[in-house]
Design a protein around this motif. Structure first.
Motif: not given
Length: 193
Positions: A44-60
């Protein structure tokens, strides 16, 4: 019976274990902490944008070549570029994202006799083709937004601030100075003799 209960105990201890590795950090992902995306398992804590490290979810979440991106980074990096998309050039960019690449963002316009007259009308100020995304209509003509200026003083105009006279556009001050009625009640008093 002792062997049976110890077998159940081992099975219950192995229930939470998995051989799956996190796509970001490479460590084991246990059932309670796994998230699926891009066909892979993640913490869960690694599920982030590779470019900006913002946490993502299924809709983003957006997928590009098996990597996770947030919606804004994906659009910025891989979405369309050009006029109306933040570049402001009037044509689509050919930016490939390679380091050191120089890409022109200058608007492409056609000269008067280029044969492109069917694609747009010519601006009366600069004599270049006016495309739909950049046009302003007034006095039966089509202007570029940047060319929509007073013919006398070159002050920028809007459709509500412009005045017209004999198929030409003026700012209010130039129009009143040159064409408005003069005399008592029209801005200047009659002189007494």
């Amino acid at each position: 019976m002792n062997n049976l209960s110890s077998g159940n105990r081992k099975a219950s201890l192995n229930l939470g274990q998995t051989n799956a590795k996190c796509a970001r950090c490479g460590k084991t992902v246990y059932f309670a902490e796994q998230v699926f995306g891009c066909g892979k398992k993640w913490h869960k804590q690694c599920f982030k944008c590779v470019a900006c490290s913002k946490t993502v979810n299924s809709s983003t979440m957006r997928d590009k070549d098996g990597e996770l991106y947030c919606a804004s980074c994906h659009t910025r990096l891989f979405g369309p570029k050009g006029y109306g998309y933040g570049v402001g050039s009037g044509v689509l960019s050919t930016d490939t994202g390679k380091a050191g690449e120089t890409v022109s963002t200058a608007p492409k316009t056609a000269p008067i006799n280029s044969g492109l007259l069917g694609q747009g009308k010519l601006c009366p100020r600069c004599s270049q083709v006016v495309y739909d995304a950049e046009k302003v209509r007034a006095v039966g003509k089509v202007f570029h937004k940047l060319c929509f200026k007073c013919v006398t003083c070159s002050k920028g105009l809007t459709p509500t601030t412009m005045r017209d006279h004999e198929e030409e556009i003026y700012c209010r001050a130039c129009y009143e100075k040159n064409f408005a009625p003069k005399g008592f009640g029209f801005g200047s008093a009659l002189m007494r003799t």
